[in-house]
Design a protein around this motif. Structure first.
Motif, PDB file in Angstrom:
ATOM      1  N   PHE A 275       0.832  -1.206   0.000  1.00 29.55           N
ATOM      2  CA  PHE A 275       0.000   0.000   0.000  1.00 29.55           C
ATOM      3  C   PHE A 275       0.871   1.263   0.000  1.00 29.55           C
ATOM      4  CE2 PHE A 275      -2.736   3.190   2.061  1.00 29.55           C
ATOM      5  CZ  PHE A 275      -3.771   3.190   1.141  1.00 29.55           C
ATOM      6  N   MET A 276       1.981   1.231   0.739  1.00 31.50           N
ATOM      7  CA  MET A 276       2.876   2.384   0.781  1.00 31.50           C
ATOM      8  C   MET A 276       3.474   2.646  -0.612  1.00 31.50           C
ATOM      9  SD  MET A 276       6.330   3.003   3.004  1.00 31.50           S
ATOM     10  CE  MET A 276       7.259   1.825   2.038  1.00 31.50           C
ATOM     11  N   TRP A 277       3.928   1.600  -1.295  1.00 37.72           N
ATOM     12  CA  TRP A 277       4.495   1.777  -2.634  1.00 37.72           C
ATOM     13  C   TRP A 277       3.429   2.199  -3.643  1.00 37.72           C
ATOM     14  CZ3 TRP A 277       9.236   2.806  -3.239  1.00 37.72           C
ATOM     15  CH2 TRP A 277      10.191   2.282  -2.378  1.00 37.72           C
ATOM     16  N   PHE A 278       2.213   1.717  -3.438  1.00 40.68           N
ATOM     17  CA  PHE A 278       1.094   2.115  -4.291  1.00 40.68           C
ATOM     18  C   PHE A 278       0.831   3.623  -4.162  1.00 40.68           C
ATOM     19  CE2 PHE A 278      -3.515   2.711  -4.904  1.00 40.68           C
ATOM     20  CZ  PHE A 278      -3.651   2.233  -6.194  1.00 40.68           C
ATOM     21  N   ILE A 279       0.830   4.125  -2.951  1.00 43.26           N
ATOM     22  CA  ILE A 279       0.618   5.555  -2.701  1.00 43.26           C
ATOM     23  C   ILE A 279       1.776   6.365  -3.275  1.00 43.26           C
ATOM     24  CG2 ILE A 279       0.448   7.325  -0.893  1.00 43.26           C
ATOM     25  CD1 ILE A 279      -2.100   5.710  -1.239  1.00 43.26           C
ATOM     26  N   ILE A 280       3.005   5.927  -3.059  1.00 41.84           N
ATOM     27  CA  ILE A 280       4.177   6.647  -3.580  1.00 41.84           C
ATOM     28  C   ILE A 280       4.142   6.697  -5.110  1.00 41.84           C
ATOM     29  CG2 ILE A 280       6.692   6.510  -3.831  1.00 41.84           C
ATOM     30  CD1 ILE A 280       6.779   5.520  -0.912  1.00 41.84           C
ATOM     31  N   PHE A 281       3.777   5.582  -5.727  1.00 46.60           N
ATOM     32  CA  PHE A 281       3.669   5.552  -7.193  1.00 46.60           C
ATOM     33  C   PHE A 281       2.673   6.595  -7.694  1.00 46.60           C
ATOM     34  CE2 PHE A 281       1.216   3.943 -10.833  1.00 46.60           C
ATOM     35  CZ  PHE A 281       2.210   3.978 -11.805  1.00 46.60           C
TER      36      PHE A 281
END
Length: 142
Positions: free
Chosen positions: A6-12
């Motif tokens: 979820f963190m990488w999804f938000i950063i993307f």
């Protein structure tokens, strides 16, 4: 694991949104620069509108068709804007020559003058592909 995804999804998506906002901001800034008044009190857009309006009576059906042919390689989304700025430059050339009508020569000269230097290669290849003689205006391409 789910938190990392979820963190990488938000950063993307933050990066994607920043990229799109930067691109949009760049084009909005370019449009803003065209609207700023010059020393004479008129903006570049004001002058374009002036030349289009004052040369409107000089355009013939043949010159309008030729203008449509010249702007045909421009992508559809930008064609109207390009057509307006090229028509303004052609109108300026015709008015400065005190012509009775816009001719193909005025169209070719205005088309070359309205085209940025970075696009000269594609301009010349398009004119050669369409078998349009621009030899009298090669000095403008320097």
């Amino acid at each position: 694991m789910a938190n990392d995804f979820f963190m990488w999804f938000i950063i993307f998506w933050v990066c994607v949104l920043l990229l799109f906002m930067s691109i949009g901001g760049y084009f909005m800034f370019r449009k803003f620069i065209k609207v700023l008044p010059k020393e004479d009190g008129k903006s570049k857009l004001d002058w374009q509108n002036h030349y289009v309006d004052t040369s409107r009576h000089l355009w013939t059906a043949d010159s309008k068709a030729f203008l449509d042919q010249l702007v045909s390689p421009v992508p559809t989304a930008f064609r109207d804007i390009a057509k307006h700025s090229i028509a303004a430059r052609i109108g300026q050339v015709a008015l400065e020559a005190h012509a009775n009508e816009v001719t193909r020569e005025h169209c070719i000269e205005g088309y070359i003058l309205a085209t940025p230097k970075r696009d000269y290669r594609s301009l010349t290849s398009f004119l050669e592909k369409q078998k349009i003689d621009y030899s009298a205006f090669k000095h403008l391409l320097n």
